[in-house]
Design an enzyme around this catalytic site. Structure first.
Site, PDB file in Angstrom:
ATOM      1  N   GLY A  11      -7.083  16.721  -1.500  1.00 14.85           N
ATOM      2  CA  GLY A  11      -6.758  16.744  -0.073  1.00 14.85           C
ATOM      3  C   GLY A  11      -7.355  15.608   0.740  1.00 14.85           C
ATOM      4  O   GLY A  11      -7.457  15.714   1.971  1.00 14.85           O
ATOM      5  N   SER A  12      -7.695  14.497   0.095  1.00 17.00           N
ATOM      6  CA  SER A  12      -8.342  13.432   0.864  1.00 17.00           C
ATOM      7  C   SER A  12      -7.372  12.766   1.843  1.00 17.00           C
ATOM      8  O   SER A  12      -7.760  12.385   2.954  1.00 17.00           O
ATOM      9  CB  SER A  12      -8.976  12.388  -0.070  1.00 17.00           C
ATOM     10  OG  SER A  12      -8.005  11.632  -0.739  1.00 17.00           O
ATOM     11  N   ASN A  13      -6.119  12.619   1.448  1.00 10.34           N
ATOM     12  CA  ASN A  13      -5.136  12.059   2.387  1.00 10.34           C
ATOM     13  C   ASN A  13      -4.927  13.002   3.567  1.00 10.34           C
ATOM     14  O   ASN A  13      -4.864  12.563   4.719  1.00 10.34           O
ATOM     15  CB  ASN A  13      -3.805  11.790   1.672  1.00 10.34           C
ATOM     16  CG  ASN A  13      -3.785  10.458   0.953  1.00 10.34           C
ATOM     17  OD1 ASN A  13      -3.623   9.410   1.566  1.00 10.34           O
ATOM     18  ND2 ASN A  13      -3.977  10.500  -0.361  1.00 10.34           N
ATOM     19  N   MET A  89       2.167  18.250  -5.985  1.00 13.60           N
ATOM     20  CA  MET A  89       2.636  17.837  -7.304  1.00 13.60           C
ATOM     21  C   MET A  89       3.816  18.670  -7.816  1.00 13.60           C
ATOM     22  O   MET A  89       3.867  19.029  -8.989  1.00 13.60           O
ATOM     23  CB  MET A  89       1.465  17.902  -8.302  1.00 13.60           C
ATOM     24  CG  MET A  89       0.303  17.007  -7.928  1.00 13.60           C
ATOM     25  SD  MET A  89       0.745  15.250  -7.880  1.00 13.60           S
ATOM     26  CE  MET A  89       0.846  14.907  -9.628  1.00 13.60           C
ATOM     27  N   HIS A 109       2.850   7.668  -2.585  1.00 10.56           N
ATOM     28  CA  HIS A 109       2.829   7.470  -4.040  1.00 10.56           C
ATOM     29  C   HIS A 109       1.913   6.289  -4.347  1.00 10.56           C
ATOM     30  O   HIS A 109       2.017   5.237  -3.704  1.00 10.56           O
ATOM     31  CB  HIS A 109       4.244   7.203  -4.554  1.00 10.56           C
ATOM     32  CG  HIS A 109       4.292   7.030  -6.032  1.00 10.56           C
ATOM     33  ND1 HIS A 109       4.172   8.091  -6.906  1.00 10.56           N
ATOM     34  CD2 HIS A 109       4.398   5.918  -6.798  1.00 10.56           C
ATOM     35  CE1 HIS A 109       4.228   7.638  -8.143  1.00 10.56           C
ATOM     36  NE2 HIS A 109       4.356   6.331  -8.114  1.00 10.56           N
ATOM     37  N   ASP A 145      10.241  10.033  -6.296  1.00 12.84           N
ATOM     38  CA  ASP A 145       9.625   8.741  -5.941  1.00 12.84           C
ATOM     39  C   ASP A 145      10.659   7.645  -5.668  1.00 12.84           C
ATOM     40  O   ASP A 145      10.388   6.461  -5.902  1.00 12.84           O
ATOM     41  CB  ASP A 145       8.653   8.281  -7.047  1.00 12.84           C
ATOM     42  CG  ASP A 145       7.505   9.253  -7.251  1.00 12.84           C
ATOM     43  OD1 ASP A 145       7.137   9.944  -6.278  1.00 12.84           O
ATOM     44  OD2 ASP A 145       6.991   9.339  -8.388  1.00 12.84           O
ATOM     45  N   GLU A 174      -4.796   3.926   0.757  1.00 14.66           N
ATOM     46  CA  GLU A 174      -3.759   4.952   0.903  1.00 14.66           C
ATOM     47  C   GLU A 174      -3.929   5.720   2.216  1.00 14.66           C
ATOM     48  O   GLU A 174      -2.957   5.976   2.926  1.00 14.66           O
ATOM     49  CB  GLU A 174      -3.849   5.991  -0.231  1.00 14.66           C
ATOM     50  CG  GLU A 174      -3.281   5.574  -1.540  1.00 14.66           C
ATOM     51  CD  GLU A 174      -3.202   6.766  -2.492  1.00 14.66           C
ATOM     52  OE1 GLU A 174      -2.943   7.897  -2.056  1.00 14.66           O
ATOM     53  OE2 GLU A 174      -3.425   6.548  -3.690  1.00 14.66           O
TER      54      GLU A 174
END
Ligand code: GRF
Length: 201
Positions: A11-13, A89, A109, A145, A174
């Site tokens: 969950g860093s994004n 995912m 991505h 993607d 990112e």
């Protein structure tokens, strides 16, 4: 611009986006996060930032249509403009995406698409001897993607670097890319400001 974030891992994004909203860098409301894994590390991090998390664990369902049916109901209940996948995912079906065709669905991505769709992008970049690597924010379509690109960011590939090191070096890039891409979507598609939000202003 009302957004929800779909996660499945650390969950860093998601956290970077929520923090950008809180500090005013991104003019949006994050009205909720949905995790497709009940044990995703990111859940507690998101909750610690004051954003509610709903769990729709794909392992609880016998088939994809029933999983996607519940996921769709949760998204519709949040009444969002933008659905941002961040480490989510699961490949979404064409039927699911069609149900949300009046909304913006984005994904991040970790490669310079169209190069390296799919998994293990960092190792594939090293194996190919590429000099540059990067990340892509793109619209989600039924083909994995492959949706239209919103924005990309590049980093140089350094010699003698492991795929783990490369991944770690790309991650903060990112985070900023996703914030910038969402800002671009906000400015071009949802310029009206919101103030009654859960995370930020
Ligand atoms: C990121 O590398 C993203 O590009 C990919 O999955 C990873 C998610 O990381 N789609 P996090 O869960 O946001 O930390």
């Amino acid at each position: 611009m009302r957004i929800c974030l779909l996660i499945g891992g650390r969950g860093s994004n998601a956290c970077a986006i929520i923090k950008a909203i809180k500090c005013g860098e991104l003019k949006a409301e994050c009205v909720g996060v949905i995790s497709h894994k009940r044990d995703a590390m990111g859940i507690e991090h998101v909750r610690a930032l004051g954003v509610p998390v709903v769990i729709v664990d794909n392992r609880d369902y016998d088939n994809k249509p029933s999983f996607e049916g519940d996921l769709l109901q949760q998204i519709l209940a949040l009444d969002v403009d933008v659905i941002a996948l961040a480490g989510f995912m699961r490949i979404l079906s064409a039927d699911f995406i069609n149900e949300l065709q009046n909304k913006v669905i984005l994904n991040i991505h970790p490669s310079l698409l169209p190069k390296y769709p799919g998994l293990n992008t960092h190792q594939r970049v090293i194996d190919a001897g590429d000099k540059v690597h990067g990340a892509t924010v793109h619209h989600v379509i039924a083909a994995c993607d492959q949706g239209p690109i919103v924005m990309q960011a590049q980093i140089p590939v350094l010699g003698h670097e492991s795929s783990y090191d490369l991944e770690e070096r790309l991650l903060p890039v990112e985070h900023q890319l996703y914030i910038d891409a969402l800002s671009h979507i906000q400015q071009t598609m949802f310029p009206k400001p919101n103030n009654n939000n859960i995370a930020g202003g």
